[in-house]
Design a protein around this motif. Structure first.
Motif: not given
Length: 306
Positions: A174-175, A92-95, A101-103, A140-146
Motif C-alpha cells: 500500500w505504501t 487509481l482512486l475509484l479503481g 480496501l474491498k479485497t 461502514d467499509g468506505f461506503k459512499g466515498f466520492t
C-alpha cells in the motif's frame, strides 16, 4: 478450453480465461512482454473491418485485432492509440484504491474492529479547510466515498491510519501505491517524478498479485502500466482527469427541474440549436455570390458557429 480476451487499447497483451463467462486473468506485469499497439497498424486493422463483406466477417476481424472502424479515422491527425487516454481518477482512486480496501475486507485482513480503529485515528485529525475531513464512513467499509474523498484518504490519511493495523507486507504494498499517487496527484510533475511513480505502481501491482492472488487483479492494474505514457503526452493529471467533469455533473444534478427529465430537455435544446445552425448556413448560401472568397468566409462562419 482456454479463451483469450484482448481488451487493452495500448498493447496486445492477452488476458486468458478458463471458459466463456469466466473472469479474465488480468495478472502479469512484465511490460517487456507487452507488444505495444501502433496507430498505423490500428488504422490498417480498422480499415479491414470496414471493408469486410459481411457483418460476421467484420465482427471476426474486430475481435482478433481489437480495432473497429470509426469516422474519426478520416481525420489525418487522429492517433487511435495516443488519443485514447486513461483517466487517473477512475484508474487509481475509484479503481485500485477502492478495490484494495474491498479485497482486504474480503480476505479478513480488515475486520469491523480494525475499521473502527482506523476511523478513530482519522477523526483525531484536524485538516486544513482546503483538504476537507474524511466522512465517518470508514467503519461502514468506505461506503459512499466520492473520488475526492478517496484522493484525500489515499494521499493524506491512509498511511498513518493503517500503520500497525494491516500486516507489514500489505502495508509495504500500500505504501508503494500511496507514494505513486502522491507523486501523480500534483499540478506540476517532472519526468523523473513521473518515472518514479511508474516504478512504484508496477511494484504495487507485482506485490498485489503475489499477496492477494492472480484472480484479484483488475484491468485498472494493467492500465497502471500505461499511465506514464498519457502523462508524458498530456501533462499532469490535473489537465485531463475527470474531476471537473464529475463536478459539473454534480452541479447539474442539484438543479431543480420540477420533475422534468433534464436529459431529454437538454437534448431537445441541442437538436433545435443544430437545426438553427443548418438554417443559417442555407440562408447565408442564398445571400452570398459563389466566389472563392465568399465561400471561405462562409466556411469560417459556419465552423465558428459549431
Amino acid at each position: 478450453m482456454c479463451v483469450f480476451f484482448s481488451g487493452c487499447s495500448k498493447c496486445f497483451k492477452e488476458f486468458p480465461r478458463a471458459s466463456f463467462g469466466e473472469k479474465p486473468d488480468f495478472s502479469g506485469f512484465d511490460r517487456d512482454s507487452w507488444e505495444p499497439r501502433s496507430n498505423s497498424d490500428h488504422r490498417a486493422a480498422a480499415d479491414k473491418v470496414r471493408q469486410a463483406k459481411t457483418p460476421s466477417d467484420a465482427q471476426k476481424f474486430a475481435s482478433s485485432s481489437g480495432a473497429r472502424s470509426s469516422v474519426l479515422f478520416q481525420l489525418p491527425y487522429y492517433d487511435a492509440i495516443r488519443f485514447a487516454l486513461i483517466d487517473p481518477m477512475y484508474d487509481l482512486l475509484l479503481g485500485s484504491a477502492k478495490h484494495v480496501l474491498k479485497t482486504w475486507i474480503e480476505m479478513g485482513i480488515l475486520n469491523e474492529s480494525d475499521l473502527e480503529r482506523v476511523q478513530k485515528r482519522v477523526n483525531l485529525v484536524k485538516p486544513p479547510s482546503e483538504i476537507g475531513r474524511i466522512p465517518k464512513k470508514i467503519s461502514d467499509g468506505f461506503k459512499g466515498f466520492t473520488a475526492d474523498q478517496w484522493k484525500n484518504w489515499v494521499c493524506i490519511y491512509s498511511l498513518f491510519a493503517l500503520k500497525g493495523v494491516i500486516p507489514n507486507e500489505h502495508y509495504g504494498m500500500w505504501t508503494a501505491f500511496v507514494h505513486a499517487c502522491q507523486l501523480l496527484c500534483r499540478k506540476v510533475i517532472t519526468k523523473e517524478e513521473c518515472q518514479e511513480a511508474d516504478q512504484k505502481l508496477m511494484r504495487f501491482c507485482t506485490m498485489f498479485e503475489a499477496l492477494c492472488g492472480k484472480e484479484k487483479c483488475t484491468p485498472n492494474m494493467h492500465l497502471h502500466g500505461h499511465l506514464q505514457d498519457c502523462i508524458l503526452d498530456y501533462g499532469p493529471v490535473f489537465s485531463f482527469w475527470c474531476f471537473s467533469f464529475e463536478r459539473y455533473n454534480g452541479i447539474m444534478g442539484d438543479y431543480h427541474t420540477n420533475n422534468v427529465n433534464i436529459g431529454k430537455y437538454m437534448y431537445s435544446i441541442l437538436v433545435k440549436y443544430i437545426a438553427n445552425c443548418g438554417t443559417l448556413k442555407l440562408y447565408c448560401l442564398a445571400l452570398l455570390p459563389t466566389t472563392a472568397n465568399n465561400l471561405q468566409t462562409l466556411y469560417n462562419v459556419c465552423t465558428f458557429i459549431h
